[in-house]
Design an enzyme around this catalytic site. Structure first.
Site, short mmCIF file in Angstrom:
data_model
loop_
_atom_site.label_atom_id
_atom_site.label_comp_id
_atom_site.label_asym_id
_atom_site.label_seq_id
_atom_site.Cartn_x
_atom_site.Cartn_y
_atom_site.Cartn_z
CB SER A 1 -0.86 0.05 1.37
OG SER A 1 -1.46 1.26 1.35
CG HIS B 1 -9.55 0.10 -0.12
ND1 HIS B 1 -8.40 -0.09 1.04
CD2 HIS B 1 -10.63 0.12 0.07
CE1 HIS B 1 -9.65 -0.14 2.07
NE2 HIS B 1 -10.78 0.02 1.38
CG ASP C 1 -6.26 -2.90 3.38
OD1 ASP C 1 -5.10 -2.54 3.80
OD2 ASP C 1 -6.83 -2.02 2.86
CG ASP D 1 -5.06 2.48 0.99
OD1 ASP D 1 -6.15 1.73 0.74
OD2 ASP D 1 -3.98 2.14 1.23
CG HIS E 1 -3.96 -1.57 -1.41
ND1 HIS E 1 -5.06 -2.27 -1.83
CD2 HIS E 1 -4.29 -0.64 -0.33
CE1 HIS E 1 -6.09 -2.09 -0.83
NE2 HIS E 1 -5.74 -0.96 0.04
CG MET F 1 -11.71 -2.67 5.76
SD MET F 1 -9.87 -2.18 4.69
CE MET F 1 -8.92 -1.53 5.97
CG MET G 1 -8.48 7.24 2.46
SD MET G 1 -7.62 7.10 4.07
CE MET G 1 -6.68 5.31 3.98
CG MET H 1 -11.39 3.20 2.57
SD MET H 1 -9.89 3.23 3.39
CE MET H 1 -8.57 3.27 1.93
C1 DX5 Z 1 -6.18 1.62 5.79
C2 DX5 Z 1 -5.78 1.19 4.53
C3 DX5 Z 1 -4.90 0.33 4.38
C4 DX5 Z 1 -3.42 0.82 4.65
C5 DX5 Z 1 -2.81 -0.34 5.03
O1 DX5 Z 1 -7.36 2.32 5.89
O2 DX5 Z 1 -7.05 0.53 3.49
O3 DX5 Z 1 -4.57 -0.31 2.98
O4 DX5 Z 1 -2.47 1.57 3.89
O5 DX5 Z 1 -1.55 -0.10 6.04
P1 DX5 Z 1 -0.88 -1.08 7.04
O6 DX5 Z 1 -0.57 -2.06 6.34
O7 DX5 Z 1 0.11 -0.05 7.72
O8 DX5 Z 1 -2.08 -1.26 8.16
ZN ZN Z 2 -6.34 -0.36 1.53
#
Ligand code: DX5
Ligand code: ZN
Length: 228
Positions: free
Chosen positions: A8, A66, A176, A35, A33, A137, A37, A68
């Site tokens: 990620s 991903h 994740d 993320d 990956h 998650m 947000m 969010m």
């Molecule tokens: C959290 C994200 C993850 C995050 C994981 O909201 O969806 O993908 O980057 O990071 P680690 O492995 O540090 O928990």
């Molecule tokens: Zn993620």
């Protein structure tokens, strides 16, 4: 089904994303990956389609996006056009999840459904045959570097059982949040086949080596004796 590692980039230095991608790819990363947000569904704000488009230019591995965000339907086309190979959406925000999953597939992108830690596995029941993958998650989404929730392997096993009961044997389970060298074997034994890792890879002295090590541990868990 082999185990894939999806570093990620949330935990990478955003000033050097291309370099971060190249390093983990040298270490054997299977996916990148990403993320996304929005500051509404989760408190944090990260990146949008423009960054995905730039990553697509440099990444040799598929981009696993991903979302969010509270309104993924508005942005699916933009992320697909930017080069996402996989898009996952949170079950918690979508009253018309069936429509969304099929809209993602219609764009030629693999469609995943994400469950927060408190979302019951049974909520997947009616969509289980439609999904290309399920993302469980193992932390509450929003930030990298959080602690792995211990109940998560049991949840992965329950998701696997549900998918199998519905006949969707091909859909892998991605996990994740807080994944590292200590829990990787446990989640693989429970049925996870895509491991996301942010802090464990980009927080390490050498992300290339950390990727290689995590992949080796995950691979061993598939073939070696059960760690439980
Ligand atoms: C959290 C994200 C993850 C995050 C994981 O909201 O969806 O993908 O980057 O990071 P680690 O492995 O540090 O928990
Ligand atoms: Zn993620």
């Amino acid at each position: 089904m082999s185990v894939r590692i999806a570093p990620s980039i949330l935990s990478a230095d955003f000033a050097y994303l291309g370099d971060a991608v190249a390093r983990v790819e040298r270490g054997g990363a299977d996916l990148i990956h990403v993320d996304v947000m929005d500051g509404h569904f989760v408190p944090n704000l990260t990146i949008g389609p423009a960054v995905v488009k730039s990553l697509k230019r440099v990444a040799r591995t598929p981009l696993d996006v991903h979302l969010m965000i509270t309104d993924p339907d508005r942005y699916i086309e933009a992320f697909a056009a930017a080069g996402a190979a996989m898009i996952s959406v949170h079950l918690e925000v979508l009253p018309h999840l069936h429509r969304t999953v099929h809209a993602i597939k219609a764009l030629g992108v693999k469609a995943g459904v994400v469950l927060n830690p408190s979302t019951p596995v049974g909520a997947l029941e009616e969509i289980a045959t439609d999904v290309d993958f399920v993302l469980a998650m193992s932390v509450n989404p929003g930030f990298g570097g959080q602690s792995f929730i211990p109940r998560s392997p049991a949840k992965v096993a329950a998701i696997r059982a549900l998918l199998d009961r519905c006949g969707n044997f091909a859909a892998p389970i991605e996990i994740d949040g807080g994944i590292d060298a200590h829990n990787a074997a446990r989640v693989v034994a429970a049925g996870a086949r895509i491991l996301v890792a942010g802090n464990a890879i980009f927080g390490a002295a050498d992300p290339e080596v950390a990727t290689r090590e995590l992949k080796a541990i995950a691979g061993l868990a598939l073939t070696g004796p059960s760690p439980r």
